[in-house]
Design a protein around this motif. Structure first.
Motif, PDB file in Angstrom:
ATOM      1  N   SER A   1      25.486 -19.226  44.943  1.00 37.58           N
ATOM      2  CA  SER A   1      25.551 -19.108  46.382  1.00 37.58           C
ATOM      3  C   SER A   1      26.984 -18.509  46.830  1.00 37.58           C
ATOM      4  CB  SER A   1      25.277 -20.553  47.089  1.00 37.58           C
ATOM      5  OG  SER A   1      26.678 -21.215  46.911  1.00 37.58           O
ATOM      6  N   GLU A   2      27.017 -18.264  48.176  1.00 38.90           N
ATOM      7  CA  GLU A   2      28.561 -17.841  48.572  1.00 38.90           C
ATOM      8  C   GLU A   2      29.314 -19.072  48.697  1.00 38.90           C
ATOM      9  OE1 GLU A   2      27.433 -15.816  52.570  1.00 38.90           O
ATOM     10  OE2 GLU A   2      25.435 -15.496  51.528  1.00 38.90           O
ATOM     11  N   ASP A   3      28.771 -20.091  48.547  1.00 36.62           N
ATOM     12  CA  ASP A   3      29.937 -21.331  48.642  1.00 36.62           C
ATOM     13  C   ASP A   3      30.324 -21.603  47.407  1.00 36.62           C
ATOM     14  OD1 ASP A   3      29.639 -21.943  51.376  1.00 36.62           O
ATOM     15  OD2 ASP A   3      28.000 -23.285  51.268  1.00 36.62           O
ATOM     16  N   ASP A   4      29.278 -21.381  46.256  1.00 34.85           N
ATOM     17  CA  ASP A   4      29.594 -21.414  45.013  1.00 34.85           C
ATOM     18  C   ASP A   4      30.950 -20.627  44.713  1.00 34.85           C
ATOM     19  OD1 ASP A   4      27.724 -23.181  44.747  1.00 34.85           O
ATOM     20  OD2 ASP A   4      26.217 -21.868  43.734  1.00 34.85           O
ATOM     21  N   VAL A   5      30.760 -19.516  45.216  1.00 32.60           N
ATOM     22  CA  VAL A   5      31.906 -18.406  44.753  1.00 32.60           C
ATOM     23  C   VAL A   5      33.079 -18.829  45.479  1.00 32.60           C
ATOM     24  CG1 VAL A   5      32.573 -16.056  45.252  1.00 32.60           C
ATOM     25  CG2 VAL A   5      30.312 -16.763  44.397  1.00 32.60           C
ATOM     26  N   LEU A   6      33.049 -19.173  46.650  1.00 30.15           N
ATOM     27  CA  LEU A   6      34.315 -19.647  47.459  1.00 30.15           C
ATOM     28  C   LEU A   6      34.892 -20.663  46.903  1.00 30.15           C
ATOM     29  CD1 LEU A   6      36.070 -19.077  49.877  1.00 30.15           C
ATOM     30  CD2 LEU A   6      34.440 -20.600  51.322  1.00 30.15           C
TER      31      LEU A   6
ATOM     32  N   TYR B   1      35.442 -11.861  38.922  1.00 29.13           N
ATOM     33  CA  TYR B   1      34.664 -11.649  39.719  1.00 29.13           C
ATOM     34  C   TYR B   1      33.594 -10.293  39.414  1.00 29.13           C
ATOM     35  CZ  TYR B   1      37.584 -14.972  42.280  1.00 29.13           C
ATOM     36  OH  TYR B   1      38.277 -15.971  42.404  1.00 29.13           O
ATOM     37  N   GLN B   2      34.291  -9.372  38.744  1.00 29.86           N
ATOM     38  CA  GLN B   2      33.423  -8.201  38.246  1.00 29.86           C
ATOM     39  C   GLN B   2      32.258  -8.565  37.496  1.00 29.86           C
ATOM     40  OE1 GLN B   2      36.647  -5.774  36.587  1.00 29.86           O
ATOM     41  NE2 GLN B   2      36.003  -4.075  37.884  1.00 29.86           N
ATOM     42  N   ARG B   3      32.624  -9.736  36.641  1.00 33.56           N
ATOM     43  CA  ARG B   3      31.473 -10.106  35.609  1.00 33.56           C
ATOM     44  C   ARG B   3      30.495 -10.759  36.303  1.00 33.56           C
ATOM     45  NH1 ARG B   3      32.182 -15.037  32.804  1.00 33.56           N
ATOM     46  NH2 ARG B   3      34.499 -14.933  33.273  1.00 33.56           N
ATOM     47  N   MET B   4      30.962 -11.689  37.318  1.00 33.34           N
ATOM     48  CA  MET B   4      29.975 -12.410  37.954  1.00 33.34           C
ATOM     49  C   MET B   4      29.197 -11.668  38.729  1.00 33.34           C
ATOM     50  SD  MET B   4      32.275 -15.833  39.004  1.00 33.34           S
ATOM     51  CE  MET B   4      31.583 -16.081  40.486  1.00 33.34           C
ATOM     52  N   HIS B   5      29.742 -10.556  39.367  1.00 35.39           N
ATOM     53  CA  HIS B   5      28.842  -9.285  40.029  1.00 35.39           C
ATOM     54  C   HIS B   5      27.846  -8.784  39.509  1.00 35.39           C
ATOM     55  CE1 HIS B   5      28.181  -5.423  41.897  1.00 35.39           C
ATOM     56  NE2 HIS B   5      28.559  -6.136  43.059  1.00 35.39           N
ATOM     57  N   SER B   6      28.213  -8.500  38.158  1.00 35.01           N
ATOM     58  CA  SER B   6      26.923  -7.950  37.540  1.00 35.01           C
ATOM     59  C   SER B   6      25.877  -8.788  37.173  1.00 35.01           C
ATOM     60  CB  SER B   6      27.350  -7.412  36.090  1.00 35.01           C
ATOM     61  OG  SER B   6      27.936  -8.344  35.194  1.00 35.01           O
ATOM     62  N   ASN B   7      26.109 -10.384  37.189  1.00 33.27           N
ATOM     63  CA  ASN B   7      25.176 -11.423  36.917  1.00 33.27           C
ATOM     64  C   ASN B   7      24.485 -11.958  38.204  1.00 33.27           C
ATOM     65  OD1 ASN B   7      25.412 -11.179  33.978  1.00 33.27           O
ATOM     66  ND2 ASN B   7      27.203 -12.823  34.351  1.00 33.27           N
ATOM     67  N   ALA B   8      25.081 -11.523  39.416  1.00 30.83           N
ATOM     68  CA  ALA B   8      24.562 -12.366  40.491  1.00 30.83           C
ATOM     69  C   ALA B   8      23.244 -11.513  41.074  1.00 30.83           C
ATOM     70  CB  ALA B   8      25.597 -12.073  41.617  1.00 30.83           C
ATOM     71  N   ASP B   9      22.507 -12.595  41.457  1.00 24.96           N
ATOM     72  CA  ASP B   9      21.133 -12.008  42.125  1.00 24.96           C
ATOM     73  C   ASP B   9      21.222 -11.532  43.496  1.00 24.96           C
ATOM     74  OD1 ASP B   9      19.804 -12.846  39.952  1.00 24.96           O
ATOM     75  OD2 ASP B   9      19.268 -14.830  40.666  1.00 24.96           O
ATOM     76  N   SER B  10      22.142 -12.097  44.507  1.00 22.22           N
ATOM     77  CA  SER B  10      21.999 -12.006  45.748  1.00 22.22           C
ATOM     78  C   SER B  10      23.156 -10.926  46.145  1.00 22.22           C
ATOM     79  CB  SER B  10      22.614 -13.411  46.594  1.00 22.22           C
ATOM     80  OG  SER B  10      23.234 -12.980  47.837  1.00 22.22           O
ATOM     81  N   SER B  11      22.441 -10.078  47.162  1.00 24.45           N
ATOM     82  CA  SER B  11      23.470  -8.898  47.556  1.00 24.45           C
ATOM     83  C   SER B  11      24.627  -9.379  48.270  1.00 24.45           C
ATOM     84  CB  SER B  11      22.855  -8.119  48.234  1.00 24.45           C
ATOM     85  OG  SER B  11      22.043  -8.432  49.270  1.00 24.45           O
TER      86      SER B  11
ATOM     87  N   SER C   1      35.007 -19.042  32.904  1.00 21.20           N
ATOM     88  CA  SER C   1      34.277 -19.484  33.857  1.00 21.20           C
ATOM     89  C   SER C   1      33.060 -18.620  34.149  1.00 21.20           C
ATOM     90  CB  SER C   1      35.176 -19.386  35.119  1.00 21.20           C
ATOM     91  OG  SER C   1      36.243 -20.514  35.079  1.00 21.20           O
ATOM     92  N   SER C   2      31.999 -19.477  34.791  1.00 20.00           N
ATOM     93  CA  SER C   2      30.763 -18.553  35.234  1.00 20.00           C
ATOM     94  C   SER C   2      29.999 -19.384  35.956  1.00 20.00           C
ATOM     95  CB  SER C   2      30.080 -18.312  33.962  1.00 20.00           C
ATOM     96  OG  SER C   2      29.470 -19.633  33.497  1.00 20.00           O
ATOM     97  N   LEU C   3      29.325 -18.770  36.573  1.00 26.03           N
ATOM     98  CA  LEU C   3      28.223 -19.259  37.787  1.00 26.03           C
ATOM     99  C   LEU C   3      26.903 -18.748  37.308  1.00 26.03           C
ATOM    100  CD1 LEU C   3      30.165 -19.181  41.055  1.00 26.03           C
ATOM    101  CD2 LEU C   3      29.809 -21.117  39.751  1.00 26.03           C
ATOM    102  N   PRO C   4      25.888 -19.414  37.609  1.00 24.91           N
ATOM    103  CA  PRO C   4      24.653 -18.846  37.469  1.00 24.91           C
ATOM    104  C   PRO C   4      24.063 -17.618  38.131  1.00 24.91           C
ATOM    105  CG  PRO C   4      24.374 -21.049  38.606  1.00 24.91           C
ATOM    106  CD  PRO C   4      25.929 -20.792  38.317  1.00 24.91           C
ATOM    107  N   ALA C   5      23.262 -17.206  37.904  1.00 24.54           N
ATOM    108  CA  ALA C   5      22.724 -15.838  38.504  1.00 24.54           C
ATOM    109  C   ALA C   5      22.343 -16.142  39.892  1.00 24.54           C
ATOM    110  CB  ALA C   5      21.689 -15.189  37.823  1.00 24.54           C
ATOM    111  N   ASN C   6      21.880 -17.472  40.259  1.00 18.40           N
ATOM    112  CA  ASN C   6      21.445 -17.595  41.599  1.00 18.40           C
ATOM    113  C   ASN C   6      22.541 -18.395  42.370  1.00 18.40           C
ATOM    114  OD1 ASN C   6      21.787 -20.069  40.368  1.00 18.40           O
ATOM    115  ND2 ASN C   6      19.466 -20.880  41.224  1.00 18.40           N
TER     116      ASN C   6
END
Length: 166
Positions: free
Chosen positions: A107-112, A39-49, A100-105
């Protein structure tokens, strides 16, 4: 594909073999910390606040759960912690988190959805271990942990939904 304890493991795939309950609980705490690092790694890549806020919350939650498990290990009866198991095999969960990873864009649903997938794997491991426990004391202790994990998961989902309402 070889399936053990309900988890698909391919031959040759790195996995964890657990023999004592103490090892399992220690491994679960490490898995929670690995989720936090994800989650820390994804946080640095996430676009949405909003997604960043969610990831911070999930990271803190994983640290809390890991700490709770470590406290449980310190306080649980030795007879329960020293319970031996034959062939409890589980995927290399820490590797799953690292890869595991998710794209920078995202969504909240993707993370959940990612979070629930990871968490349900850990809950299922606890549940399967409880089912294969030889003593009632150990089985009851593990089923209590499963119950607590499910309650915490529900609270986390409700908190996530409340974040959406802000």
């Amino acid at each position: 594909m070889l399936t053990m304890l309900g988890f698909g493991l391919k031959f040759g795939e790195k996995h964890m073999r657990i023999q004592q309950l103490r090892e399992l609980l220690d491994y679960l705490a490490k898995c929670r910390l690995a989720m936090g690092q994800l989650y820390q790694r994804m946080h640095s890549n996430a676009d949405s606040s909003r997604v960043k806020l969610m990831l911070e919350y999930y990271n803190k939650h994983q640290q809390h759960v890991a700490e709770t498990l470590e406290n449980y290990i310190d306080e649980a009866p030795k007879s329960v912690l020293d319970t031996w198991y034959k062939d409890i095999v589980f995927e290399d969960f820490e590797k799953r988190c690292r890869e595991s990873s998710l794209p920078a864009n995202m969504s909240e649903d993707d993370v959940l959805n990612l979070h629930l997938d990871l968490e349900n794997r850990l809950i299922e491991l606890l549940n399967k271990t409880a089912e294969s426990s030889a003593t009632g004391e150990t089985k009851d202790a593990l089923l209590d942990l499963v119950r607590v994990e499910k309650i915490q998961q529900q609270r986390l989902v409700h908190s996530t939904i409340r974040m959406d309402d802000l």
